[in-house]
Scaffold this motif. Structure first.
Motif, PDB file in Angstrom:
ATOM      1  N   THR A 170       0.823  -1.216   0.000  1.00  0.00           N
ATOM      2  CA  THR A 170       0.000   0.000   0.000  1.00  0.00           C
ATOM      3  C   THR A 170       0.857   1.267   0.000  1.00  0.00           C
ATOM      4  N   PHE A 171       2.142   1.151   0.300  1.00  0.00           N
ATOM      5  CA  PHE A 171       3.057   2.247  -0.028  1.00  0.00           C
ATOM      6  C   PHE A 171       3.311   2.259  -1.533  1.00  0.00           C
ATOM      7  N   ALA A 172       3.599   1.080  -2.064  1.00  0.00           N
ATOM      8  CA  ALA A 172       4.050   0.980  -3.453  1.00  0.00           C
ATOM      9  C   ALA A 172       2.946   1.323  -4.448  1.00  0.00           C
ATOM     10  N   ASN A 173       1.674   1.008  -4.133  1.00  0.00           N
ATOM     11  CA  ASN A 173       0.628   1.226  -5.137  1.00  0.00           C
ATOM     12  C   ASN A 173       0.447   2.698  -5.485  1.00  0.00           C
ATOM     13  N   SER A 174       0.452   3.565  -4.464  1.00  0.00           N
ATOM     14  CA  SER A 174       0.266   4.994  -4.748  1.00  0.00           C
ATOM     15  C   SER A 174       1.521   5.596  -5.376  1.00  0.00           C
ATOM     16  N   ARG A 175       2.700   5.107  -4.980  1.00  0.00           N
ATOM     17  CA  ARG A 175       3.942   5.621  -5.577  1.00  0.00           C
ATOM     18  C   ARG A 175       4.060   5.199  -7.042  1.00  0.00           C
ATOM     19  N   THR A 176       3.591   3.994  -7.353  1.00  0.00           N
ATOM     20  CA  THR A 176       3.590   3.532  -8.747  1.00  0.00           C
ATOM     21  C   THR A 176       2.618   4.364  -9.579  1.00  0.00           C
ATOM     22  N   ALA A 177       1.428   4.603  -9.036  1.00  0.00           N
ATOM     23  CA  ALA A 177       0.437   5.420  -9.739  1.00  0.00           C
ATOM     24  C   ALA A 177       0.987   6.814 -10.012  1.00  0.00           C
ATOM     25  N   PHE A 178       1.644   7.383  -9.013  1.00  0.00           N
ATOM     26  CA  PHE A 178       2.191   8.733  -9.176  1.00  0.00           C
ATOM     27  C   PHE A 178       3.320   8.742 -10.208  1.00  0.00           C
ATOM     28  N   ALA A 179       4.182   7.725 -10.182  1.00  0.00           N
ATOM     29  CA  ALA A 179       5.316   7.666 -11.116  1.00  0.00           C
ATOM     30  C   ALA A 179       4.848   7.571 -12.559  1.00  0.00           C
ATOM     31  N   SER A 180       3.643   7.041 -12.773  1.00  0.00           N
ATOM     32  CA  SER A 180       3.144   6.885 -14.149  1.00  0.00           C
ATOM     33  C   SER A 180       2.851   8.216 -14.815  1.00  0.00           C
ATOM     34  N   LEU A 181       2.688   9.284 -14.032  1.00  0.00           N
ATOM     35  CA  LEU A 181       2.256  10.572 -14.587  1.00  0.00           C
ATOM     36  C   LEU A 181       3.273  11.161 -15.556  1.00  0.00           C
ATOM     37  N   GLU A 182       4.537  10.785 -15.414  1.00  0.00           N
ATOM     38  CA  GLU A 182       5.559  11.296 -16.330  1.00  0.00           C
ATOM     39  C   GLU A 182       5.531  10.589 -17.671  1.00  0.00           C
ATOM     40  N   GLY A 183       4.824   9.459 -17.750  1.00  0.00           N
ATOM     41  CA  GLY A 183       4.696   8.756 -19.026  1.00  0.00           C
ATOM     42  C   GLY A 183       5.868   7.886 -19.389  1.00  0.00           C
ATOM     43  N   LYS A 184       6.725   7.549 -18.414  1.00  0.00           N
ATOM     44  CA  LYS A 184       7.863   6.675 -18.672  1.00  0.00           C
ATOM     45  C   LYS A 184       7.596   5.314 -18.041  1.00  0.00           C
ATOM     46  N   PRO A 185       7.907   4.246 -18.747  1.00  0.00           N
ATOM     47  CA  PRO A 185       7.540   2.915 -18.236  1.00  0.00           C
ATOM     48  C   PRO A 185       8.435   2.376 -17.130  1.00  0.00           C
ATOM     49  N   TYR A 186       9.738   2.735 -17.127  1.00  0.00           N
ATOM     50  CA  TYR A 186      10.656   2.074 -16.202  1.00  0.00           C
ATOM     51  C   TYR A 186      10.281   2.248 -14.727  1.00  0.00           C
ATOM     52  N   PRO A 187       9.966   3.459 -14.262  1.00  0.00           N
ATOM     53  CA  PRO A 187       9.659   3.604 -12.824  1.00  0.00           C
ATOM     54  C   PRO A 187       8.474   2.765 -12.363  1.00  0.00           C
ATOM     55  N   ILE A 188       7.463   2.612 -13.221  1.00  0.00           N
ATOM     56  CA  ILE A 188       6.297   1.852 -12.770  1.00  0.00           C
ATOM     57  C   ILE A 188       6.536   0.347 -12.845  1.00  0.00           C
ATOM     58  N   SER A 189       7.671  -0.052 -13.384  1.00  0.00           N
ATOM     59  CA  SER A 189       8.105  -1.442 -13.314  1.00  0.00           C
ATOM     60  C   SER A 189       9.017  -1.659 -12.107  1.00  0.00           C
ATOM     61  N   ALA A 190       9.900  -0.705 -11.852  1.00  0.00           N
ATOM     62  CA  ALA A 190      10.900  -0.852 -10.789  1.00  0.00           C
ATOM     63  C   ALA A 190      10.281  -0.811  -9.394  1.00  0.00           C
ATOM     64  N   ILE A 191       9.274   0.050  -9.207  1.00  0.00           N
ATOM     65  CA  ILE A 191       8.698   0.210  -7.860  1.00  0.00           C
ATOM     66  C   ILE A 191       7.989  -1.058  -7.380  1.00  0.00           C
TER      67      ILE A 191
END
Length: 830
Positions: A170-191
């Protein structure tokens, strides 16, 4: 939560009424017999300091392992803190915290429920270790509480790592959602992968720490029974959390998904009160369940091998060598997983950090294969260093290493096979989509059945092949280390146990890729529920506060695409865990056989198809597996009906932006009620079935255990992969074909809801059910043999007494089997 509280109070009253009946029956019969020695109570660990390894005695060498466990815990906690400190918008953080709070409520309720179930197990432990099989030469007042304590530690371990898992996710889900806003795929895979490794490393480190503590600091005559108590406790905790979590998550998932068809609303629409429950369910079923299951799988497999070594290896020196080798291998596996994760992360970052597109499955696949290769290489190195000569044979080190490597290789090969049937790119999933285009939900569902059935064939062949290799190698000298009746060779059983051990050679990584899915699933929901796109001046705010250029449509596309990878790798972990349960159960069943045959010296002819009770047991096991499948699915069906009924009556689509917290909590309450009600019936049905069949005839029970393992394996593989194919067929329609809201989408949603209890309720719970039945069966069958002994107070009437008790236990189990349908029917269950 009045509805849940009232149900819990009723459940407690019924449970304790039944409990007192069981106490009276078992203790009344058991106390008529004098205490005897033998069985699991006689398991005694040798003094590890009597043998040296690399110039250090075994006890001191394993003390070093405690340091590595501490480092593994530190690894998990450091990643936990890193995730907590990642940037996140307040609107997304609020949603993830709401999900966590509902998960906490669920877990607290489940914790109380598990303690009710534990009392049933405690009664059997007291009757067995306190009356029938006390530890020789030691006071019952000390030994029984110690064993009960370690059963509670086992429950606490399963429960604790499950709690840690939901907090990390539940930490990771919101951080992944937020990281997606930049439109780059790597962060939403790494988190999500980082979150999964945090859980995996902490889980395995805690498990290993507890087992090393028992091995190193508990006196040898207590350690064996304490291992058994610990294993039963963690198995009970895992079974309860896995089964109840699986029911909860699919009630919520179906209730939420069907609203897309009924009201033509989007996925995770904030106005749908079922969405928060769905997010809670993602954690309850796909995080809590797998975490507890993984903890238990790792521990029970170890206990099975320890028990085998103590019972089957007569030479104390060889016992010590094998025990130390196994635990050093476990420590090595922890190290290899951490090293592989860092290496894979560096490779993925160099390839994808600035990429505009990426295959989300690629870093997960490479992590599994890198870990497998590193683990296999280190297996040979460690084996050569720790056991260069075993029982006078200088070749056994590489033979044992090869057998373990068969299991480690299976941990990489099986996910590749699973992807053939469940990946969004697979021909089977494409076939499901194509079928649904013309034939609607009906043909789509049939194509999913095809995928599941074919997967069971190919995965069965792969497991057979690797176990066959282990069998052949085990015949090359391993028998010299084991007891033997002259005609029965048991080294292959040890080989099968080592294959199961090798399955877990990538323990932290297996947990990590499994935990990836619930984070990616929740991230989509958090994005929608946060209403981030509707926040005032959000584009300017994000640019100013986070220097982020927002691309909303791109963010949603990436989250959906990543969820497809999460679905695939959730599917790949399931056969690994069920395969471990089945292969490991073979080793644990051998412990029962050793007790029944007094070390393969008596009654070995009953282990044959010519012994009718053994054959009848094989038939009975299949019946129980199919009942369990039906009972768990019925609980989902009724609960989902009530959830849909409530959501339809209370959803507000006009004039509101999101559903009320009260309505969302009401759906969570409905899910919790039916998860516990279903679990109560299932657990007691299994509990009393185990007692009934153990008391009926010991070798009937052996056949029964083999049968539930084999039927359970294929039923689980079929259901998990059929469900995975239906799930990702829907994802193909949503992401690749962009056809949300169309008849094709409706058809695949229906297929997905059929697959939900297949892949996330019934199939995944086979693993803890098989292991709990086998572990509890260790005590149940010894209890039955002791009560039925013709040398006891009942004399020749002893067998009659056990058969009467068997009939009584069967009637109780049949009551709960009936209740799992008739008491859960939609028309009567409220």
């Amino acid at each position: 939560m009045n509805l849940t509280s009232n149900f819990a109070a009723t459940l407690r009253r019924r449970a304790f009424t039944l409990l007192f009946t069981v106490v009276a029956v078992l203790c009344g019969a058991a106390t008529t017999f004098a205490a005897t020695e033998g069985g699991e109570a006689a398991l005694k660990l040798p003094d590890l300091s009597q043998v040296t390894f690399l110039g250090v005695d075994g006890h001191r060498l394993l003390l070093v392992g405690l340091v590595f466990c501490g480092l593994g815990l530190l690894f998990g906690l450091l990643i936990y803190m890193q995730l907590q400190n990642l940037p996140v918008h307040r609107s997304m953080k609020e949603i993830s915290e709401l999900i966590y709070e509902t998960c906490k409520t669920y877990l607290i309720t489940q914790g109380k429920f598990i303690m009710i179930l534990w009392v049933f197990i405690a009664i059997i432990v007291v009757a067995y270790f306190g009356v029938l099989r006390p530890i020789p030469g030691h006071p019952i007042a000390l030994t029984v509480p110690m064993i009960l304590l370690f059963s509670l530690i086992g429950i606490a371990g399963s429960y604790g790592v499950a709690w840690f898992g939901i907090r990390v996710n539940t930490f990771a889900n919101s951080r992944t959602a937020f990281a997606s806003l930049e439109g780059k795929p790597y962060p939403i895979s790494a988190i999500p992968l980082k979150a999964g490794m945090s859980i995996g490393m902490l889980l395995i480190s805690v498990e290993l720490l507890i087992m090393l503590f028992i091995l190193l600091f508990i006196p040898g005559e207590y350690a064996g029974p304490c291992f058994i108590g610990f294993a039963i406790g963690e198995s009970l905790g895992a079974a309860a959390l896995r089964i109840a979590g699986g029911i909860f998550t699919k009630i919520a998932d179906i209730g939420s998904d069907l609203m897309k068809i009924v009201f033509k609303i989007k996925e995770d629409d904030a106005r749908n009160p079922g969405v928060i429950a769905d997010c809670t369910g993602d954690n309850a079923g796909d995080s809590v369940g797998p975490s507890a299951d993984g903890f238990e799988t790792y521990g029970v497999t170890g206990v099975a091998l320890i028990t085998f070594i103590l019972l089957a290896v007569p030479d104390p020196k060889v016992q010590i060598q094998l025990l130390v080798w196994i635990f050093v291998m476990r420590i090595m596996m922890l190290i290899s997983s951490a090293v592989s994760y860092f290496a894979n992360s560096a490779i993925a970052k160099s390839r994808y950090a600035n990429a505009g597109e990426m295959n989300f499955e690629a870093p997960l696949t490479s992590l599994v294969w890198i870990t497998s290769i590193v683990s296999i290489a280190l297996t040979y190195v460690v084996s050569y260093l720790i056991i260069p000569v075993l029982g006078g044979d200088a070749t056994l080190w590489w033979k044992l290493a090869t057998i373990i490597s068969c299991g480690t290789l299976a941990g990489a090969v099986i996910p590749e096979l699973v992807k053939i049937f469940t990946s969004t790119k697979s021909k089977h999933v494409q076939e499901v989509v194509k079928s649904a285009e013309e034939g609607g939900a009906s043909l789509g569902i049939l194509s999913g059945f095809v995928a599941g059935n074919f997967s069971a064939y190919w995965l069965g062949i792969s497991i057979l092949g690797l176990m066959g290799i282990a069998f052949l190698i085990s015949t090359l000298g391993l028998d010299a280390l084991m007891v033997s009746s002259g005609t029965i060779h048991i080294a292959p059983v040890f080989g099968f146990g080592l294959v199961a051990f090798g399955f877990l050679g990538m323990g932290p990584v297996t947990i990590a890729v499994d935990s990836y899915g619930p984070v990616t699933d929740n991230a989509q929901s958090v994005y929608e529920l946060s209403l981030i796109e509707q926040q005032p001046n959000i584009v300017e705010e994000l640019k100013q506060d986070y220097n982020m250029t927002v691309v909303f449509e791109r963010a949603k596309h990436l989250l959906e695409e990543n969820d497809g990878a999460g679905n695939t790798f959730k599917a790949t972990a399931k056969p690994v865990l069920i395969g471990t349960a089945v292969v490991g159960a073979t080793t644990m069943i051998f412990s029962i056989i050793m007790a029944l045959t007094e070390g393969l010296t008596k009654n070995t002819e009953n282990l044959s198809l010519l012994h009718a009770p053994f054959v009848l047991g094989l038939i009975m096991g299949g019946a129980v597996i199919y009942w369990f499948t039906g009972a768990s699915t019925q609980a989902v069906t009724t609960g989902a009906y009530r959830a849909v009924e409530f959501i339809k009556a209370n959803i507000k689509l006009e004039g509101v932006e999101k559903a009320s917290v009260e309505d969302s909590k009401k759906v969570v309450e409905i899910c919790t009620k039916y998860a516990q009600k279903g679990m109560f019936n299932i657990f007691l049905g299994i509990f009393f079935s185990t007692l009934a069949f153990a008391f009926l005839e010991p070798f009937f029970f052996i056949g029964y255990l083999f049968s539930i393992a084999i039927f359970g394996l294929y039923q689980a593989i079929f259901m998990a992969n059929a469900g995975g194919a239906w799930d990702n067929a829907k994802k193909v329609v949503e992401v690749d074909m962009k056809q949300k809201g169309t008849p094709l989408h409706d058809a695949t949603v229906v297929g997905d809801t059929v697959g939900d209890p297949f892949k996330d309720t019934s199939s995944v719970a086979m693993n803890p059910v098989i292991k709990f039945t086998t572990l509890f069966g260790l005590l149940a069958v010894e209890l039955a043999v002791s009560i039925g002994s013709e040398t006891g107070q009942f004399g020749k009437n002893g067998p009659l007494v056990t058969h009467i008790l068997s009939g009584l236990f069967f009637l109780i189990s049949a009551f709960f089997v009936m209740r799992s349908f008739h008491g859960m029917r939609i028309g009567v269950s409220r």
